[in-house]
Design a protein around this motif. Sequence first.
Motif, short mmCIF file in Angstrom:
data_model
loop_
_atom_site.label_atom_id
_atom_site.label_comp_id
_atom_site.label_asym_id
_atom_site.label_seq_id
_atom_site.Cartn_x
_atom_site.Cartn_y
_atom_site.Cartn_z
N GLU A 74 0.82 -1.22 0.00
CA GLU A 74 0.00 0.00 0.00
C GLU A 74 0.86 1.26 0.00
O GLU A 74 0.50 2.24 -0.65
CB GLU A 74 -0.94 -0.01 1.21
N ASN A 75 1.96 1.26 0.72
CA ASN A 75 2.85 2.43 0.80
C ASN A 75 4.34 2.07 0.70
O ASN A 75 5.17 2.94 0.48
CB ASN A 75 2.63 3.17 2.12
N LYS A 78 6.69 3.05 -2.27
CA LYS A 78 6.68 4.44 -2.73
C LYS A 78 8.05 5.09 -2.49
O LYS A 78 8.86 4.61 -1.70
CB LYS A 78 5.54 5.20 -2.04
N HIS A 111 4.05 -0.82 -6.82
CA HIS A 111 3.34 0.46 -6.77
C HIS A 111 4.14 1.41 -5.89
O HIS A 111 4.25 1.14 -4.71
CB HIS A 111 1.94 0.24 -6.20
N TRP A 115 5.76 9.36 -9.09
CA TRP A 115 4.49 9.93 -8.61
C TRP A 115 4.81 11.23 -7.90
O TRP A 115 5.83 11.33 -7.22
CB TRP A 115 3.84 8.91 -7.64
N GLN A 118 3.86 11.47 -1.91
CA GLN A 118 4.74 10.61 -1.11
C GLN A 118 6.16 10.57 -1.73
O GLN A 118 6.78 9.53 -1.89
CB GLN A 118 4.11 9.22 -0.93
N ASN A 157 2.30 7.21 -11.94
CA ASN A 157 1.01 7.29 -11.25
C ASN A 157 0.49 8.73 -11.30
O ASN A 157 1.24 9.67 -11.01
CB ASN A 157 1.22 6.86 -9.78
N GLU A 158 -0.76 8.89 -11.72
CA GLU A 158 -1.49 10.15 -11.55
C GLU A 158 -0.80 11.37 -12.18
O GLU A 158 -0.63 12.40 -11.54
CB GLU A 158 -1.75 10.42 -10.06
N ASN A 201 -1.02 4.31 -14.28
CA ASN A 201 -2.11 4.15 -13.30
C ASN A 201 -2.69 5.52 -12.95
O ASN A 201 -1.95 6.49 -12.76
CB ASN A 201 -1.50 3.50 -12.04
N GLN A 235 -7.72 3.07 -10.97
CA GLN A 235 -7.72 2.95 -9.51
C GLN A 235 -9.08 2.55 -8.97
O GLN A 235 -9.19 1.70 -8.11
CB GLN A 235 -7.25 4.26 -8.87
N HIS A 237 -11.55 4.20 -7.11
CA HIS A 237 -11.99 4.60 -5.77
C HIS A 237 -13.37 5.25 -5.93
O HIS A 237 -13.46 6.36 -6.47
CB HIS A 237 -11.01 5.61 -5.15
N GLU A 266 -7.05 -0.32 -7.52
CA GLU A 266 -7.19 0.15 -6.13
C GLU A 266 -8.65 0.21 -5.73
O GLU A 266 -9.09 1.14 -5.05
CB GLU A 266 -6.55 1.54 -5.98
N TRP A 299 -8.44 -2.11 -2.44
CA TRP A 299 -7.43 -1.31 -1.75
C TRP A 299 -7.46 -1.57 -0.25
O TRP A 299 -7.69 -0.67 0.56
CB TRP A 299 -7.57 0.17 -2.12
N TRP A 307 -7.83 3.29 3.89
CA TRP A 307 -7.49 4.73 3.90
C TRP A 307 -8.76 5.56 3.95
O TRP A 307 -8.71 6.74 4.27
CB TRP A 307 -6.61 5.09 2.70
#
Length: 451
Positions: A74-75, A78, A111, A115, A118, A157-158, A201, A235, A237, A266, A299, A307
């Motif tokens: 999840e993190n 990063k 993942h 990005w 983070q 990412n993003e 992503n 993703q 969400h 996600e 996720w 989250w």
Amino acid sequence: MSMTLRRLSRAATAGLVAAAALTAAAHSAEAADTLGSAAAGQGRYFGTAVAASHLGEADYTATLDREFSSVTPENEMKWDATEPSRGTFTFTSADRIVDHAQSQGMDVRGHTLVWHSQLPSWVGSLGASDLRTAMKDHINGLMGHYKGEIHSWDVVNEAFQDGGSGARRSSPFQDKLGDGFIEEAFRTARAADPAAKLCYNDYNTDGVNAKSNAVYNMVKDFKSRGVPIDCVGFQSHFNSNSPVPSDYRQNLQRFADLGVDVQITELDIEGSGSAQAADYTKVVEACLAVDRCAGMTVWGVTDKYSWRSSGTPLLFDGNYQEKPAYDAVLSALGGSGDPGDPGDPGDPGDGTASCTATYTRTADWNSGYNGQVTITAGDEPISTWTVTVTLPAQQSVSSLWNGTPTWNGNVMTVKPSWNGTLAAGASTGFGFTAAKNGSDAAPTVGTCTAS
Ligand code: XIL
């Protein structure tokens, strides 16, 4: 262990891990299905985000190991977690997740490499040429460490802005290196681990809109120029402000048609009960309807560590109990539940009326044919059923028996005439005569619904 040895031993175990994954995916007719085994039956993976800090919690790990065939840290992979200061890589937490996944025969999604979030502050303070070098070093550092062990990497990412502009989002990479940073990242990633699928992503790209159009155009351009890209992650969400789009499947399909895999990366859907379950069903059905939808990841394992915990968006509640959304996902994946769990799909006594419909052509002549649709009740008795039949545009129906049709264009919706009540597992049906008017194609029978 030195970094070099670590890399060698990681690579050497990768073959064994692949063999273990196949065994884990084997489908057993007797045992209850899990998300992972049911998805494997559809040629898909079913994954979850995992936090290393929860792996010591027995219920967390038991649920993870039983249900899922893929994990995404999840993190822990990063940039801030893996290269907090320039050139100093720390893989302790990410390794815990990867080692655990491999011991269970699960695949790992990487993942994420590049990005804006983070991201340690040192990256933002570099000048363009240093930043380019740092980005490549970071990609090489991560992908080298896990070479051969990651089925797909979210390389970038993003990178696109929300809203109607379809523009790129401001970030150190975008602002200092320009649009080309994405291409440079993908080219670097391909060389670093040629076996990994390379994904772009993003979020709010799940339906057809200005942002997804911008990503679509980038992927199309990459494919036309030979820039290496294998997959696009959606993703997914969702909540009341951002519901499952009605054109979700269509959007996945248009990306797939560009020649990339699509992955739901996600997934979480805020809500509860049957409404949440129905939304999860839509997402799973959309993935299954798209051949190149390789799999889906939720996720998180449990609502309590989500989250978006207050929105209870996941498949297991805070006590690791299966929610209606879990049953819906398992059912949509074609899995059957544990007979001991009355909430599971397909169980006798689960209280859900259901039916299936199958079509056969029972007579055929030059200008027409007779069709028969057989309706079979599921594991519960039913008192009525509804089936849609879509005819090829030219055809017309001259008579129909043992059912009551209503028409909308060339779609007929058929309900029972006298034959709505069926015992569990029992069958009935209706028949019709159609004129071909030049088309010999078969009609399409839609989903059967019952109550
Ligand atoms: C989230 C994590 O779930 C949180 O624990 C963390 O505090 C912030 O990031 N898009 C992504 C994910 O690509 O990495 C984000 O994960 C959620 C949104």
